[in-house]
Design a protein around this motif. Structure first.
Motif, PDB file in Angstrom:
ATOM      1  N   ALA A   1      -2.147  -7.706  -2.550  1.00  0.00           N
ATOM      2  CA  ALA A   1      -3.048  -6.603  -2.217  1.00  0.00           C
ATOM      3  C   ALA A   1      -2.589  -5.305  -2.873  1.00  0.00           C
ATOM      4  N   ASN A   2      -3.559  -4.458  -3.184  1.00  0.00           N
ATOM      5  CA  ASN A   2      -3.232  -3.130  -3.698  1.00  0.00           C
ATOM      6  C   ASN A   2      -2.263  -2.447  -2.749  1.00  0.00           C
ATOM      7  N   GLY A   3      -1.313  -1.732  -3.326  1.00  0.00           N
ATOM      8  CA  GLY A   3      -0.360  -0.984  -2.526  1.00  0.00           C
ATOM      9  C   GLY A   3       0.894  -1.743  -2.152  1.00  0.00           C
ATOM     10  N   GLN A   4       0.901  -3.060  -2.359  1.00  0.00           N
ATOM     11  CA  GLN A   4       2.119  -3.823  -2.054  1.00  0.00           C
ATOM     12  C   GLN A   4       3.239  -3.380  -2.988  1.00  0.00           C
ATOM     13  N   ILE A   5       4.460  -3.409  -2.462  1.00  0.00           N
ATOM     14  CA  ILE A   5       5.642  -2.971  -3.203  1.00  0.00           C
ATOM     15  C   ILE A   5       6.717  -4.043  -3.106  1.00  0.00           C
ATOM     16  N   ALA A   6       7.444  -4.223  -4.212  1.00  0.00           N
ATOM     17  CA  ALA A   6       8.632  -5.071  -4.210  1.00  0.00           C
ATOM     18  C   ALA A   6       9.758  -4.318  -4.903  1.00  0.00           C
TER      19      ALA A   6
ATOM     20  N   GLU B   1       9.698 -13.120  -9.333  1.00  0.00           N
ATOM     21  CA  GLU B   1      10.243 -13.679  -8.095  1.00  0.00           C
ATOM     22  C   GLU B   1       9.570 -13.141  -6.842  1.00  0.00           C
ATOM     23  N   ASP B   2       9.135 -11.868  -6.891  1.00  0.00           N
ATOM     24  CA  ASP B   2       8.696 -11.212  -5.666  1.00  0.00           C
ATOM     25  C   ASP B   2       7.206 -10.887  -5.628  1.00  0.00           C
ATOM     26  N   LEU B   3       6.715 -10.115  -6.580  1.00  0.00           N
ATOM     27  CA  LEU B   3       5.347  -9.615  -6.520  1.00  0.00           C
ATOM     28  C   LEU B   3       4.775  -9.418  -7.920  1.00  0.00           C
ATOM     29  N   PRO B   4       3.796 -10.152  -8.305  1.00  0.00           N
ATOM     30  CA  PRO B   4       3.018 -11.148  -7.582  1.00  0.00           C
ATOM     31  C   PRO B   4       3.775 -12.446  -7.287  1.00  0.00           C
ATOM     32  N   GLY B   5       4.822 -12.791  -8.063  1.00  0.00           N
ATOM     33  CA  GLY B   5       5.629 -13.961  -7.738  1.00  0.00           C
ATOM     34  C   GLY B   5       5.676 -14.997  -8.840  1.00  0.00           C
TER      35      GLY B   5
ATOM     36  N   LYS C   1      11.456  -1.200  -8.974  1.00  0.00           N
ATOM     37  CA  LYS C   1      10.359  -1.166  -8.002  1.00  0.00           C
ATOM     38  C   LYS C   1       9.048  -1.390  -8.730  1.00  0.00           C
ATOM     39  N   VAL C   2       8.218  -2.262  -8.186  1.00  0.00           N
ATOM     40  CA  VAL C   2       6.853  -2.463  -8.685  1.00  0.00           C
ATOM     41  C   VAL C   2       5.898  -2.210  -7.537  1.00  0.00           C
ATOM     42  N   GLU C   3       4.816  -1.487  -7.827  1.00  0.00           N
ATOM     43  CA  GLU C   3       3.795  -1.199  -6.825  1.00  0.00           C
ATOM     44  C   GLU C   3       2.428  -1.526  -7.401  1.00  0.00           C
ATOM     45  N   LEU C   4       1.718  -2.412  -6.736  1.00  0.00           N
ATOM     46  CA  LEU C   4       0.414  -2.831  -7.231  1.00  0.00           C
ATOM     47  C   LEU C   4      -0.604  -1.702  -7.065  1.00  0.00           C
ATOM     48  N   THR C   5      -1.282  -1.389  -8.174  1.00  0.00           N
ATOM     49  CA  THR C   5      -2.295  -0.335  -8.142  1.00  0.00           C
ATOM     50  C   THR C   5      -3.698  -0.900  -8.309  1.00  0.00           C
ATOM     51  N   SER C   6      -3.797  -2.133  -8.813  1.00  0.00           N
ATOM     52  CA  SER C   6      -5.095  -2.779  -8.990  1.00  0.00           C
ATOM     53  C   SER C   6      -4.887  -4.287  -9.064  1.00  0.00           C
ATOM     54  N   VAL C   7      -5.682  -5.015  -8.297  1.00  0.00           N
ATOM     55  CA  VAL C   7      -5.621  -6.481  -8.285  1.00  0.00           C
ATOM     56  C   VAL C   7      -7.031  -7.001  -8.528  1.00  0.00           C
TER      57      VAL C   7
ATOM     58  N   ALA D   1       2.412   0.236 -11.036  1.00  0.00           N
ATOM     59  CA  ALA D   1       3.340   1.309 -11.390  1.00  0.00           C
ATOM     60  C   ALA D   1       4.731   0.713 -11.267  1.00  0.00           C
ATOM     61  N   VAL D   2       5.596   1.028 -12.219  1.00  0.00           N
ATOM     62  CA  VAL D   2       6.955   0.494 -12.189  1.00  0.00           C
ATOM     63  C   VAL D   2       7.958   1.635 -12.335  1.00  0.00           C
ATOM     64  N   GLU D   3       9.123   1.445 -11.730  1.00  0.00           N
ATOM     65  CA  GLU D   3      10.196   2.422 -11.919  1.00  0.00           C
ATOM     66  C   GLU D   3      11.532   1.777 -11.645  1.00  0.00           C
ATOM     67  N   ILE D   4      12.543   2.371 -12.231  1.00  0.00           N
ATOM     68  CA  ILE D   4      13.921   1.960 -12.006  1.00  0.00           C
ATOM     69  C   ILE D   4      14.698   3.226 -11.686  1.00  0.00           C
ATOM     70  N   THR D   5      15.407   3.194 -10.567  1.00  0.00           N
ATOM     71  CA  THR D   5      16.202   4.340 -10.156  1.00  0.00           C
ATOM     72  C   THR D   5      17.673   3.955 -10.079  1.00  0.00           C
ATOM     73  N   ASP D   6      18.530   4.975 -10.156  1.00  0.00           N
ATOM     74  CA  ASP D   6      19.957   4.730  -9.977  1.00  0.00           C
ATOM     75  C   ASP D   6      20.328   4.982  -8.518  1.00  0.00           C
ATOM     76  N   SER D   7      21.607   4.839  -8.190  1.00  0.00           N
ATOM     77  CA  SER D   7      22.019   4.949  -6.790  1.00  0.00           C
ATOM     78  C   SER D   7      21.843   6.356  -6.225  1.00  0.00           C
ATOM     79  N   ALA D   8      21.723   7.369  -7.097  1.00  0.00           N
ATOM     80  CA  ALA D   8      21.468   8.744  -6.639  1.00  0.00           C
ATOM     81  C   ALA D   8      19.981   8.972  -6.397  1.00  0.00           C
ATOM     82  N   GLY D   9      19.158   7.971  -6.759  1.00  0.00           N
ATOM     83  CA  GLY D   9      17.712   8.104  -6.599  1.00  0.00           C
ATOM     84  C   GLY D   9      17.027   8.715  -7.808  1.00  0.00           C
ATOM     85  N   ASP D  10      17.791   8.984  -8.862  1.00  0.00           N
ATOM     86  CA  ASP D  10      17.210   9.530 -10.084  1.00  0.00           C
ATOM     87  C   ASP D  10      16.415   8.457 -10.816  1.00  0.00           C
ATOM     88  N   ILE D  11      15.278   8.839 -11.369  1.00  0.00           N
ATOM     89  CA  ILE D  11      14.453   7.893 -12.121  1.00  0.00           C
ATOM     90  C   ILE D  11      15.062   7.685 -13.509  1.00  0.00           C
TER      91      ILE D  11
END
Length: 149
Positions: free
Chosen positions: A17-22, A78-82, A107-113, A123-133
């Motif tokens: 579903a739209n909005g799901q996050i992994a 592995e996670d979303l969509p799988g 992190k992946v977040e579904l914006t359209s299915v 939308a995809v992003e990768i952050t470090d342990s400080a939370g920086d993108i």
């Protein structure tokens, strides 16, 4: 009037579903650099020469971008969509280099299915342990039906 086609029939995890996050996290290792070099031949000195790397704007030895973004492959496959999911397109912007021994979170977040085909926009992003993108962008995926194979 015919019924709309269910493009998600046979997909192991079913239609997301739209909005799901992994998310997934891992800590980078020097072995990642060596393995990536074995696969690609990338021997850039910023990955191997610590003295040189410290003098760059990074200030440290960094892992290859492919090592960093590889976590997104695991998120979608592995996670979303799988299982059965592959990238059709990625548009990635590298914002911050990742060093050896840093913990990153993909992190992946579904914006359209789509309903008619097992295709997702995200939308995809990768952050470090400080939370920086470190990396951000968008991706399109296709999920192959695997039941019965």
């Amino acid at each position: 009037m015919s019924e709309p086609k269910d493009g998600w029939k046979g997909v192991i995890k079913g239609k997301p579903a739209n909005g799901q996050i992994a998310t997934r996290s891992r800590t980078t290792k020097i072995e990642d650099i060596h393995s990536f070099t074995d696969m690609t031949g990338d021997r850039n000195p910023v990955h191997y020469n610590e003295e040189l790397a410290k003098k760059t704007s990074f200030g440290k030895l960094i892992v290859q971008g492919g090592v960093t973004t590889g976590i997104l492959n695991a998120c979608v496959a592995e996670d979303l969509p799988g299982p059965g999911t592959v990238f059709l397109n990625t548009n990635l912007n590298f914002k911050k280099a990742v060093g050896v021994g840093e913990t990153i979170t993909g992190k992946v977040e579904l914006t359209s299915v789509r309903d008619d085909k097992p295709i997702c926009q995200m939308a995809v992003e990768i952050t470090d342990s400080a939370g920086d993108i470190c990396v951000e962008g968008t991706a399109t995926t296709y999920t192959m039906p695997l039941d019965g194979l």
